[in-house]
Design a protein around this motif. Structure first.
Motif, PDB file in Angstrom:
ATOM      1  N   PHE A 173      -4.330  -3.777  -6.010  1.00 38.05           N
ATOM      2  CA  PHE A 173      -2.747  -3.373  -5.573  1.00 38.05           C
ATOM      3  C   PHE A 173      -2.090  -2.335  -6.726  1.00 38.05           C
ATOM      4  N   PRO A 174      -2.279  -0.911  -6.478  1.00 34.31           N
ATOM      5  CA  PRO A 174      -1.640  -0.208  -7.273  1.00 34.31           C
ATOM      6  C   PRO A 174      -0.254  -0.154  -7.645  1.00 34.31           C
ATOM      7  N   ASP A 175       0.364  -0.639  -6.723  1.00 30.30           N
ATOM      8  CA  ASP A 175       1.875  -0.748  -6.661  1.00 30.30           C
ATOM      9  C   ASP A 175       2.243  -2.199  -7.704  1.00 30.30           C
ATOM     10  N   VAL A 225      -6.427   2.431  -2.210  1.00 29.78           N
ATOM     11  CA  VAL A 225      -7.371   3.300  -1.514  1.00 29.78           C
ATOM     12  C   VAL A 225      -8.791   2.688  -1.424  1.00 29.78           C
ATOM     13  N   SER A 226      -9.241   2.747  -0.378  1.00 29.53           N
ATOM     14  CA  SER A 226     -10.522   2.006  -0.073  1.00 29.53           C
ATOM     15  C   SER A 226     -11.823   2.466  -0.861  1.00 29.53           C
ATOM     16  N   LYS A 266     -13.678  -0.067  -3.208  1.00 26.65           N
ATOM     17  CA  LYS A 266     -15.094  -0.221  -3.022  1.00 26.65           C
ATOM     18  C   LYS A 266     -15.932   0.053  -4.457  1.00 26.65           C
ATOM     19  N   GLU A 267     -15.284   0.812  -5.322  1.00 22.63           N
ATOM     20  CA  GLU A 267     -15.975   0.923  -6.594  1.00 22.63           C
ATOM     21  C   GLU A 267     -15.466  -0.267  -7.543  1.00 22.63           C
ATOM     22  N   GLY A 268     -14.529  -1.054  -6.972  1.00 20.12           N
ATOM     23  CA  GLY A 268     -14.073  -2.110  -7.881  1.00 20.12           C
ATOM     24  C   GLY A 268     -14.902  -3.437  -7.608  1.00 20.12           C
TER      25      GLY A 268
END
Length: 288
Positions: free
Chosen positions: A134-136, A153-154, A158-160
């Motif tokens: 959730f960047p926002d 961003v996908s 994915k890295e997360g």
């Protein structure tokens, strides 16, 4: 040591092709490991359930790496390889150069494949997962399952999902752990003379690898368990790979690879056989 007399007579020019050809299948396996590593980084990791109440430990700030991804091969492969090349110019032994390079690459690639396979299978969220998802800063969760519904961003999401174990740490301990083993044999750390300064040289690569692992926790890219598991995995693989090609450092012959001593034994057997054949022919001529 008697076997050290022939050092300098086996260079890349004189024996390089012969040694590389004998281990051709090992180099093919290395290429296969590279392909597997690429595939493991392309596929999507397992997306573990992450509920709203689980976000407490996953809200650390999202920030850049202190040690970027491109720097890891430099630390884990190029740095140890430079040391290996330096010893080649000192001893002029292509057997040592080839076996050390092969062992180093196997150590790093096997660790990389194991690490990324476990990453994809486990799918543990990173400490900064909330801000990736959730960047926002506004969390969205499924109204039935309660699972996260990421809006970021996908590729970042994915890295997360690749927290366990730490790839930076496993690669660093694989390459620098192999270097520590290699230096132990070359400078004869366990020669029973009590030179503790030699241990400091051996521990230096391990300290660098440990600092790489610490940076992953400081950057909030990994939990401490991820770093611990990555370091243990990398060092274990490095130990197996080193002992596959070299005697233990505390061995009297720990300064050179197994291949060198095998070559020495075969050369001596050939010399004995040729001497015996010559003596037989001379005795036959004498009888005639």
């Amino acid at each position: 040591m008697p076997s050290e007399i022939q050092l300098g007579s086996h260079t890349i020019r004189s024996h390089g092709y012969q040694v590389a050809r004998f281990h051709m299948h090992d180099w093919l396996i290395l290429l296969l490991l590279v392909v597997i590593e690429v595939v493991l980084n392309v596929i999507e990791p397992f997306h573990r359930f992450v509920g709203e109440d689980m976000m407490t430990d996953l809200k650390y700030p999202l920030q850049d790496n202190t040690i970027p991804f491109w720097a890891v091969p430099i630390i884990a492969i190029i740095l140890p390889f430079i040391v290996i090349v330096v010893f080649y110019f000192i001893r002029r032994d292509v057997y040592d150069l080839h076996q050390a390079a092969l062992g180093l690459l196997f150590s790093v690639l096997i660790s990389g494949v194991l690490t990324d396979a476990i990453k994809d299978a486990v799918g543990r969220p990173r400490p900064d997962f909330f801000w990736r998802c959730f960047p926002d800063g506004k969390g969205v969760f499924h109204n039935v399952t309660g699972d996260v519904m990421c809006t970021g961003v996908s590729s970042i999401i994915k890295e997360g999902h690749k927290s366990f174990p730490s790839g930076h740490t496993s690669w660093s301990f694989a390459g620098l752990g192999f270097l520590a083993w290699y230096l132990s044999g070359k400078i004869k750390v366990f020669d029973r003379r009590g030179h503790v300064a030699k241990l400091c040289i051996v521990f230096a690569p391990l300290l660098i690898a440990a600092l790489v692992g610490v940076s992953r926790v400081d950057d909030y890219w990994h939990h401490w368990q991820d770093v611990f598991a990555g370091g243990l995995l990398g060092l274990t693989v490095a130990s197996f790979c080193y002992l596959q090609f070299f005697p233990p450092p505390y061995d009297l012959d720990g300064w050179a690879p197994h291949a060198y001593f095998n070559m020495m034994a075969e050369s001596q057997n050939d010399n004995v056989s040729s001497t015996n054949n010559r003596n037989v022919r001379e005795s036959e001529l004498g009888s005639v």
